[in-house]
Design an enzyme around this catalytic site. Structure first.
Site, short mmCIF file in Angstrom:
data_model
loop_
_atom_site.label_atom_id
_atom_site.label_comp_id
_atom_site.label_asym_id
_atom_site.label_seq_id
_atom_site.Cartn_x
_atom_site.Cartn_y
_atom_site.Cartn_z
N ARG A 1 0.84 -1.19 0.00
CA ARG A 1 0.00 0.00 0.00
C ARG A 1 0.88 1.24 0.00
NH1 ARG A 1 -3.74 -2.22 -1.76
NH2 ARG A 1 -5.87 -2.42 -0.94
N GLU B 1 -3.16 7.53 -5.39
CA GLU B 1 -3.37 6.98 -6.74
C GLU B 1 -4.63 7.57 -7.39
OE1 GLU B 1 -3.45 2.74 -6.30
OE2 GLU B 1 -1.38 2.65 -5.56
N HIS C 1 0.01 0.32 -10.44
CA HIS C 1 -0.77 -0.59 -9.59
C HIS C 1 -1.33 -1.75 -10.41
CE1 HIS C 1 -3.20 -0.76 -5.59
NE2 HIS C 1 -2.89 -1.98 -6.03
#
Length: 323
Positions: free
Chosen positions: A231, A260, A278
Site C-alpha cells: 500500500r 493513486e 498498480h
C-alpha cells in the site's frame, strides 16, 4: 433472482456486476456518497459490492445493510471496525491473487535492479546500433539479502520465489509466523539494517501509515533497494524521494502510491525509481477470480448465512446474520 438489493457504488469489475445483476436486484450508485441515497432505496439495500471507500457515514445511511463485499485483498478503504460494531459482515478477496502479485513483485525487483525497461527503450530508440551495448548496470540481484515487511500469504509467495533465486530471506511482522524458517526481526528498522532489499507487502491503515520513513531508508543504506507492492500509504513518499535523490538508497520499485492515480512529479523525474500503475493483480484471469469471490461471498451469505473470506474484524459475525 433473489429479491435482495445489492448496492454497487462507483466502478466494479464487469464480471462481478453481471453476476450480481443475474442473482440479485442490482442498485448502481455513482459514488459512495450518502447524499445520493433516497430513503426508500437506502432502506432496501442489504449488501454492498465495492472497490471504493466505504466509510462510517455511508454505512450508517443504510439501516438494513448486512454485508460489504470488498473487491481486493486490502480493505483499508472500508471502515471494518465500524461495520463490526453494527454487526455488518465485511469480506475481501485473498488467496486468488497471491501468485499474480508475487510474480509482479519479483518482476518489479528484477526490473529495478537490472534496468530492463530502460534497456528495451535504449534498443527501441536505435541506440544499440548507433552507440553499442547498453551500459552495464551498477546493481545486481546476486549476493543480496532480502527482507520482507509483511509475511502474510503474498509475502510468503514472494519469499518462496526469491528463496529459489538463492537469496537469504528475513522478515518483520507484528509477531513471528509459525512454520517458516526465515529470520524474524521484531522491528522494521532491525530488518532494514540486516538486508539490502526491502520488499513491503504491508497493509494500509493507521498502524502502518508512513511507517517506511527516512529512518528506515537510512538503515537500508546506500546499496539498498526498496520495493513496494503493498500500500502506498505505508510509505513517507517525500522521505523516499529525498532518499533516492541523495543516494541514501540505490533504487526503488513501486507499484503503489499514496494518492493513486496521482504520482508525484519528483518521483517521475528520478532515474533510479521504477514505477508501475498498480498492476500487481492486473491480469484478466486473476481479476475475474477476484470478481467471482466477491459475488460468491454475497451468495453464501444470503443463501447459507456464512461467507467464504471474512476479514478479521467481522469473522465472528457469520452466525448473527440478520433476516
Amino acid at each position: 433472482m433473489r429479491d435482495i438489493s445489492i448496492l454497487v457504488p462507483g466502478k466494479l469489475h464487469d464480471h462481478a456486476v453481471k453476476r450480481i445483476s443475474d442473482a440479485f436486484r442490482l442498485v448502481p450508485l455513482e459514488t459512495a456518497d450518502p447524499g445520493l441515497l433516497s430513503g426508500r432505496s437506502a432502506d432496501a439495500v442489504r449488501g454492498i459490492a465495492a472497490m471504493t471507500t466505504i466509510d462510517a457515514a455511508f454505512i450508517d445511511a443504510l439501516p438494513n445493510l448486512e454485508i460489504i463485499a470488498n473487491f481486493g485483498v486490502g480493505y483499508d478503504a472500508v471502515d471494518a471496525g465500524h461495520a463490526a460494531s453494527k454487526k455488518i459482515m465485511v469480506t475481501n478477496t485473498p488467496d486468488v491473487l497471491n501468485e499474480e502479485v508475487a510474480d509482479t513483485a519479483v518482476g518489479l525487483l528484477l526490473n529495478t535492479v537490472r534496468e530492463f525497461t530502460k534497456a528495451e527503450a535504449y534498443l527501441r530508440a536505435g541506440r544499440w546500433a548507433r552507440e553499442g551495448g547498453y551500459p552495464l548496470t551498477a546493481s545486481t540481484l546476486r549476493g543480496r539479502r532480502v527482507g520482507i515487511f509483511g509475511l502474510g500469504r503474498i509475502g510468503q509467495a514472494i519469499a518462496r520465489r526469491l528463496e529459489a533465486f538463492g537469496l537469504p530471506i528475513a522478515y518483520h511482522n507484528r509477531r513471528p509466523v509459525a512454520g517458516v524458517s526465515y529470520t524474524y526481526h521484531d522491528t522494521l528498522r532491525g530488518l532494514a539494517e540486516a538486508v539490502d532489499v526491502l520488499v513491503s507487502v504491508a497493509p494500509g491503515g493507521a498502524q502502518t501509515h508512513k511507517i517506511v520513513n527516512a529512518e528506515i531508508f537510512e538503515a537500508l543504506g546506500p546499496d539498498g533497494v526498496f520495493i513496494n507492492i503493498g500500500r502506498g500509504s505505508t510509505v513517507d513518499e517525500q522521505a523516499l524521494i529525498a532518499a533516492l535523490a541523495a543516494g541514501t538508497i540505490r533504487a526503488a520499485g513501486l507499484d503503489v502510491f499514496a494518492d493513486e492515480p496521482h504520482v508525484p512529479q519528483a518521483l517521475l523525474d528520478l532515474d533510479n525509481a521504477t514505477l508501475l500503475p498498480h498492476v500487481g493483480s492486473a491480469s484478466r484471469a486473476t481479476r475475474q477470480a477476484m470478481a467471482d469471490l466477491v459475488v460468491d461471498n454475497l451468495l453464501a451469505w444470503f443463501d447459507e448465512g456464512r461467507v467464504l473470506t471474512p476479514v478479521p474484524e467481522t469473522a465472528g459475525l457469520a452466525a448473527t446474520r440478520r433476516g
